[in-house]
Write a protein that holds these residues in place. Structure first.
Motif, mmCIF file in Angstrom:
data_model
loop_
_atom_site.group_PDB
_atom_site.id
_atom_site.type_symbol
_atom_site.label_atom_id
_atom_site.label_comp_id
_atom_site.label_asym_id
_atom_site.label_seq_id
_atom_site.Cartn_x
_atom_site.Cartn_y
_atom_site.Cartn_z
ATOM 1 N N GLU A 26 0.851 -1.186 0.000
ATOM 2 C CA GLU A 26 0.000 0.000 0.000
ATOM 3 C C GLU A 26 0.892 1.243 0.000
ATOM 4 O OE1 GLU A 26 -3.396 -0.017 -0.001
ATOM 5 O OE2 GLU A 26 -3.373 -2.214 -0.108
ATOM 6 N N LYS A 27 0.313 2.397 -0.312
ATOM 7 C CA LYS A 27 1.094 3.645 -0.391
ATOM 8 C C LYS A 27 1.825 3.962 0.908
ATOM 9 C CE LYS A 27 -0.544 6.436 -4.088
ATOM 10 N NZ LYS A 27 -0.449 7.799 -4.501
ATOM 11 N N MET A 28 1.167 3.772 2.049
ATOM 12 C CA MET A 28 1.791 4.074 3.325
ATOM 13 C C MET A 28 3.011 3.180 3.554
ATOM 14 S SD MET A 28 1.903 5.990 5.966
ATOM 15 C CE MET A 28 0.329 6.793 6.052
ATOM 16 N N GLU A 29 2.875 1.880 3.262
ATOM 17 C CA GLU A 29 4.003 0.966 3.426
ATOM 18 C C GLU A 29 5.130 1.319 2.464
ATOM 19 O OE1 GLU A 29 0.807 -0.181 3.237
ATOM 20 O OE2 GLU A 29 0.547 -1.046 5.251
ATOM 21 N N GLN A 30 4.774 1.697 1.234
ATOM 22 C CA GLN A 30 5.791 2.110 0.267
ATOM 23 C C GLN A 30 6.557 3.323 0.786
ATOM 24 O OE1 GLN A 30 3.924 2.803 -3.539
ATOM 25 N NE2 GLN A 30 3.506 0.633 -3.878
ATOM 26 N N SER A 31 5.837 4.249 1.388
ATOM 27 C CA SER A 31 6.456 5.444 1.952
ATOM 28 C C SER A 31 7.425 5.086 3.073
ATOM 29 C CB SER A 31 5.368 6.394 2.468
ATOM 30 O OG SER A 31 5.935 7.492 3.125
ATOM 31 N N HIS A 32 7.026 4.163 3.942
ATOM 32 C CA HIS A 32 7.904 3.721 5.032
ATOM 33 C C HIS A 32 9.173 3.057 4.489
ATOM 34 C CE1 HIS A 32 5.480 4.825 8.428
ATOM 35 N NE2 HIS A 32 4.476 4.052 8.088
ATOM 36 N N VAL A 33 9.018 2.214 3.479
ATOM 37 C CA VAL A 33 10.178 1.536 2.890
ATOM 38 C C VAL A 33 11.112 2.563 2.253
ATOM 39 C CG1 VAL A 33 10.955 -0.055 1.086
ATOM 40 C CG2 VAL A 33 9.030 -0.686 2.556
ATOM 41 N N THR A 34 10.560 3.514 1.520
ATOM 42 C CA THR A 34 11.372 4.548 0.869
ATOM 43 C C THR A 34 12.158 5.352 1.899
ATOM 44 O OG1 THR A 34 9.834 4.709 -0.987
ATOM 45 C CG2 THR A 34 11.285 6.596 -0.617
ATOM 46 N N LYS A 35 11.501 5.755 2.979
ATOM 47 C CA LYS A 35 12.175 6.531 4.024
ATOM 48 C C LYS A 35 13.223 5.679 4.737
ATOM 49 C CE LYS A 35 12.537 10.464 6.142
ATOM 50 N NZ LYS A 35 12.934 11.678 5.446
ATOM 51 N N ALA A 36 12.921 4.405 4.969
ATOM 52 C CA ALA A 36 13.889 3.516 5.606
ATOM 53 C C ALA A 36 15.140 3.364 4.746
ATOM 54 C CB ALA A 36 13.251 2.153 5.881
ATOM 55 N N ILE A 37 14.948 3.231 3.448
ATOM 56 C CA ILE A 37 16.090 3.131 2.529
ATOM 57 C C ILE A 37 16.924 4.410 2.586
ATOM 58 C CG2 ILE A 37 16.702 3.102 0.056
ATOM 59 C CD1 ILE A 37 14.423 0.999 -0.277
ATOM 60 N N GLU A 38 16.252 5.549 2.601
ATOM 61 C CA GLU A 38 16.948 6.838 2.691
ATOM 62 C C GLU A 38 17.780 6.927 3.976
ATOM 63 O OE1 GLU A 38 15.567 11.413 3.409
ATOM 64 O OE2 GLU A 38 14.297 10.204 2.101
ATOM 65 N N MET A 39 17.210 6.493 5.093
ATOM 66 C CA MET A 39 17.919 6.557 6.376
ATOM 67 C C MET A 39 19.075 5.565 6.423
ATOM 68 S SD MET A 39 16.662 9.022 8.104
ATOM 69 C CE MET A 39 16.514 9.813 6.499
ATOM 70 N N LEU A 40 18.867 4.366 5.899
ATOM 71 C CA LEU A 40 19.952 3.383 5.863
ATOM 72 C C LEU A 40 21.108 3.868 5.004
ATOM 73 C CD1 LEU A 40 17.883 0.109 5.651
ATOM 74 C CD2 LEU A 40 19.573 0.651 7.433
ATOM 75 N N ASP A 41 20.792 4.511 3.893
ATOM 76 C CA ASP A 41 21.836 5.060 3.036
ATOM 77 C C ASP A 41 22.628 6.139 3.782
ATOM 78 O OD1 ASP A 41 23.212 5.191 0.521
ATOM 79 O OD2 ASP A 41 22.164 7.086 0.146
ATOM 80 N N ALA A 42 21.924 7.000 4.505
ATOM 81 C CA ALA A 42 22.599 8.051 5.271
ATOM 82 C C ALA A 42 23.477 7.444 6.367
ATOM 83 C CB ALA A 42 21.572 9.005 5.884
ATOM 84 N N ILE A 43 22.987 6.410 7.026
ATOM 85 C CA ILE A 43 23.771 5.741 8.074
ATOM 86 C C ILE A 43 25.003 5.093 7.466
ATOM 87 C CG2 ILE A 43 23.769 3.801 9.697
ATOM 88 C CD1 ILE A 43 20.732 4.468 10.158
ATOM 89 N N ALA A 44 24.830 4.422 6.344
ATOM 90 C CA ALA A 44 25.948 3.736 5.695
ATOM 91 C C ALA A 44 27.027 4.701 5.231
ATOM 92 C CB ALA A 44 25.436 2.912 4.512
ATOM 93 N N GLN A 45 26.625 5.894 4.812
ATOM 94 C CA GLN A 45 27.578 6.877 4.292
ATOM 95 C C GLN A 45 28.273 7.687 5.380
ATOM 96 O OE1 GLN A 45 28.358 6.782 1.051
ATOM 97 N NE2 GLN A 45 26.866 5.132 0.965
ATOM 98 N N SER A 46 27.775 7.606 6.606
ATOM 99 C CA SER A 46 28.328 8.410 7.697
ATOM 100 C C SER A 46 29.384 7.640 8.475
ATOM 101 C CB SER A 46 27.206 8.825 8.656
ATOM 102 O OG SER A 46 27.727 9.558 9.734
#
Length: 120
Positions: A26-46
Protein backbone atom coordinates in the motif's frame (compact mmCIF):
# COMPACT_ATOMS: atom_id res chain seq x y z
CA UNK A 1 29.52 1.95 19.50
CA UNK A 2 31.51 1.27 16.31
CA UNK A 3 30.63 3.61 13.44
CA UNK A 4 32.37 1.40 10.86
CA UNK A 5 30.38 -1.65 11.98
CA UNK A 6 27.16 0.40 11.96
CA UNK A 7 27.89 1.45 8.36
CA UNK A 8 28.51 -2.15 7.32
CA UNK A 9 25.28 -3.34 8.96
CA UNK A 10 23.35 -0.51 7.31
CA UNK A 11 24.77 -1.51 3.91
CA UNK A 12 23.68 -5.13 4.40
CA UNK A 13 20.18 -4.12 5.48
CA UNK A 14 19.97 -1.60 2.64
CA UNK A 15 20.56 -4.29 0.03
CA UNK A 16 17.75 -6.39 1.53
CA UNK A 17 15.27 -3.50 1.55
CA UNK A 18 16.17 -2.49 -1.99
CA UNK A 19 15.38 -6.02 -3.17
CA UNK A 20 11.79 -5.86 -1.89
CA UNK A 21 8.98 -5.66 -4.41
CA UNK A 22 7.24 -2.59 -3.09
CA UNK A 23 4.69 -2.43 -5.91
CA UNK A 24 2.57 -4.91 -3.96
CA UNK A 25 2.52 -2.69 -0.88
CA UNK A 26 0.00 0.00 0.00
CA UNK A 27 1.09 3.65 -0.39
CA UNK A 28 1.79 4.07 3.33
CA UNK A 29 4.00 0.97 3.43
CA UNK A 30 5.79 2.11 0.27
CA UNK A 31 6.46 5.44 1.95
CA UNK A 32 7.90 3.72 5.03
CA UNK A 33 10.18 1.54 2.89
CA UNK A 34 11.37 4.55 0.87
CA UNK A 35 12.17 6.53 4.02
CA UNK A 36 13.89 3.52 5.61
CA UNK A 37 16.09 3.13 2.53
CA UNK A 38 16.95 6.84 2.69
CA UNK A 39 17.92 6.56 6.38
CA UNK A 40 19.95 3.38 5.86
CA UNK A 41 21.84 5.06 3.04
CA UNK A 42 22.60 8.05 5.27
CA UNK A 43 23.77 5.74 8.07
CA UNK A 44 25.95 3.74 5.69
CA UNK A 45 27.58 6.88 4.29
CA UNK A 46 28.33 8.41 7.70
CA UNK A 47 31.38 7.77 9.84
CA UNK A 48 29.97 9.75 12.77
CA UNK A 49 28.23 7.62 15.40
CA UNK A 50 26.03 10.44 16.70
CA UNK A 51 24.86 11.24 13.17
CA UNK A 52 24.16 7.56 12.57
CA UNK A 53 22.08 7.42 15.75
CA UNK A 54 20.04 10.46 14.67
CA UNK A 55 19.18 8.69 11.41
CA UNK A 56 18.52 5.47 13.33
CA UNK A 57 15.67 7.21 15.19
CA UNK A 58 13.92 8.00 11.89
CA UNK A 59 14.75 4.57 10.46
CA UNK A 60 12.99 2.87 13.36
CA UNK A 61 10.00 5.19 13.11
CA UNK A 62 9.54 3.73 9.63
CA UNK A 63 10.61 0.11 10.16
CA UNK A 64 8.49 -0.59 13.24
CA UNK A 65 5.14 0.16 11.54
CA UNK A 66 6.14 -2.24 8.76
CA UNK A 67 7.13 -4.93 11.25
CA UNK A 68 3.88 -4.53 13.18
CA UNK A 69 2.01 -5.69 10.06
CA UNK A 70 3.98 -8.93 9.78
CA UNK A 71 2.00 -12.02 10.70
CA UNK A 72 3.77 -14.70 12.70
CA UNK A 73 7.19 -13.08 12.95
CA UNK A 74 9.97 -15.60 13.41
CA UNK A 75 11.75 -14.98 15.66
CA UNK A 76 9.59 -12.80 17.88
CA UNK A 77 10.57 -9.14 17.52
CA UNK A 78 10.53 -6.88 20.57
CA UNK A 79 9.79 -3.18 20.25
CA UNK A 80 11.98 -1.48 22.81
CA UNK A 81 12.21 2.12 23.92
CA UNK A 82 14.80 4.30 25.59
CA UNK A 83 13.10 7.32 27.20
CA UNK A 84 16.33 9.35 27.21
CA UNK A 85 17.28 8.96 23.55
CA UNK A 86 16.47 11.57 20.94
CA UNK A 87 17.02 14.52 23.29
CA UNK A 88 14.79 13.00 26.00
CA UNK A 89 11.89 12.58 23.54
CA UNK A 90 12.45 8.84 23.57
CA UNK A 91 13.28 6.53 20.70
CA UNK A 92 12.36 2.99 19.76
CA UNK A 93 14.07 0.06 18.06
CA UNK A 94 13.43 -3.59 17.21
CA UNK A 95 15.29 -6.44 18.83
CA UNK A 96 15.20 -10.21 18.59
CA UNK A 97 16.18 -10.33 22.27
CA UNK A 98 13.94 -9.44 25.19
CA UNK A 99 16.95 -8.14 27.14
CA UNK A 100 17.69 -4.48 26.48
CA UNK A 101 20.82 -3.65 24.48
CA UNK A 102 20.35 0.06 23.89
CA UNK A 103 21.65 1.13 20.44
CA UNK A 104 21.28 4.83 21.20
CA UNK A 105 23.67 4.92 24.13
CA UNK A 106 25.58 1.70 23.51
CA UNK A 107 28.22 0.99 26.10
CA UNK A 108 27.35 4.12 28.09
CA UNK A 109 23.88 2.86 29.10
CA UNK A 110 23.49 -0.57 27.52
CA UNK A 111 20.46 -1.62 29.59
CA UNK A 112 18.51 1.66 29.58
CA UNK A 113 15.05 1.07 28.18
CA UNK A 114 12.13 -1.32 28.25
CA UNK A 115 10.09 -3.62 26.03
CA UNK A 116 6.92 -1.78 24.99
CA UNK A 117 5.47 -4.21 22.45
CA UNK A 118 6.22 -7.33 20.43
CA UNK A 119 5.63 -8.69 16.95
CA UNK A 120 4.72 -12.37 16.99
Amino acid sequence: SDAAQVSASAEATLSVLKSLKTSELEKMEQSHVTKAIEMLDAIAQSDNLENQREHFVILNENIIPLAMNVEKAEPVLYVQKCPMANNNKGAVWLSTEKNIRNPYYGEQMMTCGSVIDSVQ
